[in-house]
Write a protein that holds these residues in place. Structure first.
Motif, PDB file in Angstrom:
ATOM      1  N   GLN A 242       0.838  -1.189   0.000  1.00  0.00           N
ATOM      2  CA  GLN A 242       0.000   0.000   0.000  1.00  0.00           C
ATOM      3  C   GLN A 242       0.874   1.241   0.000  1.00  0.00           C
ATOM      4  OE1 GLN A 242      -3.328   0.643   0.190  1.00  0.00           O
ATOM      5  NE2 GLN A 242      -4.212  -1.385   0.344  1.00  0.00           N
ATOM      6  N   VAL A 243       0.476   2.222  -0.791  1.00  0.00           N
ATOM      7  CA  VAL A 243       1.205   3.482  -0.826  1.00  0.00           C
ATOM      8  C   VAL A 243       0.778   4.329   0.362  1.00  0.00           C
ATOM      9  CG1 VAL A 243      -0.537   4.574  -2.314  1.00  0.00           C
ATOM     10  CG2 VAL A 243       1.808   5.442  -2.264  1.00  0.00           C
ATOM     11  N   GLN A 244       1.715   5.050   0.955  1.00  0.00           N
ATOM     12  CA  GLN A 244       1.418   5.975   2.053  1.00  0.00           C
ATOM     13  C   GLN A 244       1.210   7.369   1.472  1.00  0.00           C
ATOM     14  OE1 GLN A 244       1.118   4.626   5.190  1.00  0.00           O
ATOM     15  NE2 GLN A 244       1.525   2.695   4.117  1.00  0.00           N
ATOM     16  N   LEU A 245       0.190   8.050   1.961  1.00  0.00           N
ATOM     17  CA  LEU A 245      -0.157   9.380   1.475  1.00  0.00           C
ATOM     18  C   LEU A 245      -0.190  10.353   2.642  1.00  0.00           C
ATOM     19  CD1 LEU A 245      -3.148   8.263  -0.791  1.00  0.00           C
ATOM     20  CD2 LEU A 245      -0.832   8.825  -1.554  1.00  0.00           C
ATOM     21  N   VAL A 246       0.433  11.508   2.467  1.00  0.00           N
ATOM     22  CA  VAL A 246       0.468  12.517   3.526  1.00  0.00           C
ATOM     23  C   VAL A 246       0.009  13.853   2.957  1.00  0.00           C
ATOM     24  CG1 VAL A 246       1.864  13.732   5.220  1.00  0.00           C
ATOM     25  CG2 VAL A 246       2.352  11.325   4.697  1.00  0.00           C
ATOM     26  N   GLU A 247      -1.122  14.348   3.487  1.00  0.00           N
ATOM     27  CA  GLU A 247      -1.664  15.633   3.033  1.00  0.00           C
ATOM     28  C   GLU A 247      -1.103  16.781   3.865  1.00  0.00           C
ATOM     29  OE1 GLU A 247      -5.431  12.840   2.893  1.00  0.00           O
ATOM     30  OE2 GLU A 247      -3.785  13.212   4.281  1.00  0.00           O
ATOM     31  N   SER A 248      -1.104  17.960   3.258  1.00  0.00           N
ATOM     32  CA  SER A 248      -0.756  19.188   3.960  1.00  0.00           C
ATOM     33  C   SER A 248      -1.416  20.357   3.259  1.00  0.00           C
ATOM     34  CB  SER A 248       0.767  19.386   3.991  1.00  0.00           C
ATOM     35  OG  SER A 248       1.285  19.476   2.682  1.00  0.00           O
ATOM     36  N   GLY A 249      -1.437  21.504   3.955  1.00  0.00           N
ATOM     37  CA  GLY A 249      -1.931  22.713   3.320  1.00  0.00           C
ATOM     38  C   GLY A 249      -3.291  23.184   3.771  1.00  0.00           C
ATOM     39  N   GLY A 250      -3.956  22.420   4.619  1.00  0.00           N
ATOM     40  CA  GLY A 250      -5.243  22.871   5.106  1.00  0.00           C
ATOM     41  C   GLY A 250      -5.108  24.033   6.067  1.00  0.00           C
ATOM     42  N   GLY A 251      -6.246  24.596   6.459  1.00  0.00           N
ATOM     43  CA  GLY A 251      -6.220  25.707   7.398  1.00  0.00           C
ATOM     44  C   GLY A 251      -7.520  26.451   7.427  1.00  0.00           C
ATOM     45  N   LEU A 252      -7.463  27.629   8.036  1.00  0.00           N
ATOM     46  CA  LEU A 252      -8.626  28.510   8.158  1.00  0.00           C
ATOM     47  C   LEU A 252      -8.466  29.682   7.200  1.00  0.00           C
ATOM     48  CD1 LEU A 252     -11.190  29.514   9.666  1.00  0.00           C
ATOM     49  CD2 LEU A 252      -9.633  30.588  11.319  1.00  0.00           C
ATOM     50  N   VAL A 253      -9.519  29.932   6.425  1.00  0.00           N
ATOM     51  CA  VAL A 253      -9.471  31.016   5.449  1.00  0.00           C
ATOM     52  C   VAL A 253     -10.844  31.674   5.393  1.00  0.00           C
ATOM     53  CG1 VAL A 253     -10.066  29.496   3.522  1.00  0.00           C
ATOM     54  CG2 VAL A 253      -8.762  31.582   3.089  1.00  0.00           C
ATOM     55  N   GLN A 254     -10.861  32.950   5.044  1.00  0.00           N
ATOM     56  CA  GLN A 254     -12.140  33.638   4.882  1.00  0.00           C
ATOM     57  C   GLN A 254     -12.772  33.301   3.542  1.00  0.00           C
ATOM     58  OE1 GLN A 254     -11.299  37.831   5.509  1.00  0.00           O
ATOM     59  NE2 GLN A 254     -11.967  37.667   7.648  1.00  0.00           N
ATOM     60  N   ALA A 255     -14.071  33.429   3.481  1.00  0.00           N
ATOM     61  CA  ALA A 255     -14.774  33.200   2.221  1.00  0.00           C
ATOM     62  C   ALA A 255     -14.175  34.093   1.135  1.00  0.00           C
ATOM     63  CB  ALA A 255     -16.258  33.488   2.392  1.00  0.00           C
ATOM     64  N   GLY A 256     -14.009  33.504  -0.050  1.00  0.00           N
ATOM     65  CA  GLY A 256     -13.397  34.214  -1.160  1.00  0.00           C
ATOM     66  C   GLY A 256     -11.893  34.006  -1.240  1.00  0.00           C
ATOM     67  N   GLY A 257     -11.314  33.416  -0.204  1.00  0.00           N
ATOM     68  CA  GLY A 257      -9.881  33.187  -0.179  1.00  0.00           C
ATOM     69  C   GLY A 257      -9.462  31.927  -0.903  1.00  0.00           C
ATOM     70  N   SER A 258      -8.174  31.622  -0.816  1.00  0.00           N
ATOM     71  CA  SER A 258      -7.599  30.484  -1.526  1.00  0.00           C
ATOM     72  C   SER A 258      -6.721  29.650  -0.591  1.00  0.00           C
ATOM     73  CB  SER A 258      -6.733  30.961  -2.700  1.00  0.00           C
ATOM     74  OG  SER A 258      -7.487  31.672  -3.642  1.00  0.00           O
ATOM     75  N   LEU A 259      -6.655  28.362  -0.913  1.00  0.00           N
ATOM     76  CA  LEU A 259      -5.737  27.443  -0.259  1.00  0.00           C
ATOM     77  C   LEU A 259      -5.211  26.463  -1.288  1.00  0.00           C
ATOM     78  CD1 LEU A 259      -7.524  26.422   3.091  1.00  0.00           C
ATOM     79  CD2 LEU A 259      -5.415  27.734   2.889  1.00  0.00           C
ATOM     80  N   ARG A 260      -4.029  25.930  -1.044  1.00  0.00           N
ATOM     81  CA  ARG A 260      -3.470  24.902  -1.909  1.00  0.00           C
ATOM     82  C   ARG A 260      -3.124  23.688  -1.055  1.00  0.00           C
ATOM     83  NH1 ARG A 260       2.230  24.461  -5.148  1.00  0.00           N
ATOM     84  NH2 ARG A 260       1.463  23.464  -7.064  1.00  0.00           N
ATOM     85  N   LEU A 261      -3.783  22.583  -1.360  1.00  0.00           N
ATOM     86  CA  LEU A 261      -3.504  21.329  -0.665  1.00  0.00           C
ATOM     87  C   LEU A 261      -2.461  20.529  -1.430  1.00  0.00           C
ATOM     88  CD1 LEU A 261      -7.113  20.156   0.287  1.00  0.00           C
ATOM     89  CD2 LEU A 261      -5.587  21.720   1.508  1.00  0.00           C
ATOM     90  N   SER A 262      -1.638  19.804  -0.678  1.00  0.00           N
ATOM     91  CA  SER A 262      -0.645  18.918  -1.274  1.00  0.00           C
ATOM     92  C   SER A 262      -0.784  17.526  -0.675  1.00  0.00           C
ATOM     93  CB  SER A 262       0.776  19.421  -1.000  1.00  0.00           C
ATOM     94  OG  SER A 262       0.984  20.689  -1.558  1.00  0.00           O
ATOM     95  N   CYS A 263      -0.418  16.525  -1.456  1.00  0.00           N
ATOM     96  CA  CYS A 263      -0.454  15.135  -1.000  1.00  0.00           C
ATOM     97  C   CYS A 263       0.785  14.441  -1.553  1.00  0.00           C
ATOM     98  CB  CYS A 263      -1.724  14.448  -1.487  1.00  0.00           C
ATOM     99  SG  CYS A 263      -1.772  12.671  -1.167  1.00  0.00           S
ATOM    100  N   ARG A 264       1.656  14.038  -0.655  1.00  0.00           N
ATOM    101  CA  ARG A 264       2.905  13.396  -1.045  1.00  0.00           C
ATOM    102  C   ARG A 264       2.750  11.884  -0.903  1.00  0.00           C
ATOM    103  NH1 ARG A 264       8.500  14.894  -0.954  1.00  0.00           N
ATOM    104  NH2 ARG A 264       9.545  13.264  -2.139  1.00  0.00           N
TER     105      ARG A 264
END
Length: 116
Positions: free
Chosen positions: A1-23
């Motif tokens: 099985q491959v291991q997956l690790v996410e990052s990049g989440g958080g708190l943002v105001q409506a209309g804002g942006s986030l970028r999630l990553s998964c290694r």
């Protein structure tokens, strides 16, 4: 099985942006179908977007035009660029990797919270 690790989440105001990553842990990442799913509190997990090994993408109607999924096979990494975020996008976001019937792996999830 491959291991997956996410990052990049958080708190943002409506209309804002986030970028999630998964290694991914395996260099065979390039042949997987990978995607992002999300699960809001009290709701079922739902598809956000997927991308095949050939680069074909699929999006949930609710995120079309706002989210972009992409992959960097050289870095074994999956991305989700999220723009114009809405409160209803609040959820735990999970990375997924599939290889036919061989495996179906999930990351641990990353919380995204959008305030109004």
């Amino acid at each position: 099985q491959v291991q997956l690790v996410e990052s990049g989440g958080g708190l943002v105001q409506a209309g804002g942006s986030l970028r999630l990553s998964c290694r991914a842990s395996e260099n065979t990442f390039r042949i997987y179908v990978v995607g992002w799913y999300r699960q809001a509190s009290g709701q079922q997990r739902e598809l956000v977007a997927t991308i095949t090994s050939g680069g074909s993408t699929n999006y949930a109607d609710s995120v079309k035009g706002r989210f972009t999924i992409s992959r960097d096979n050289a870095k074994n990494t999956l991305f989700l660029q999220m723009n114009n975020l809405k409160p209803e996008d609040t959820a735990v976001y999970y990375c997924n990797a599939k290889l036919g019937s061989l495996f179906d792996s999930w990351g641990q999830g990353t919380q995204v919270t959008v305030s109004s």
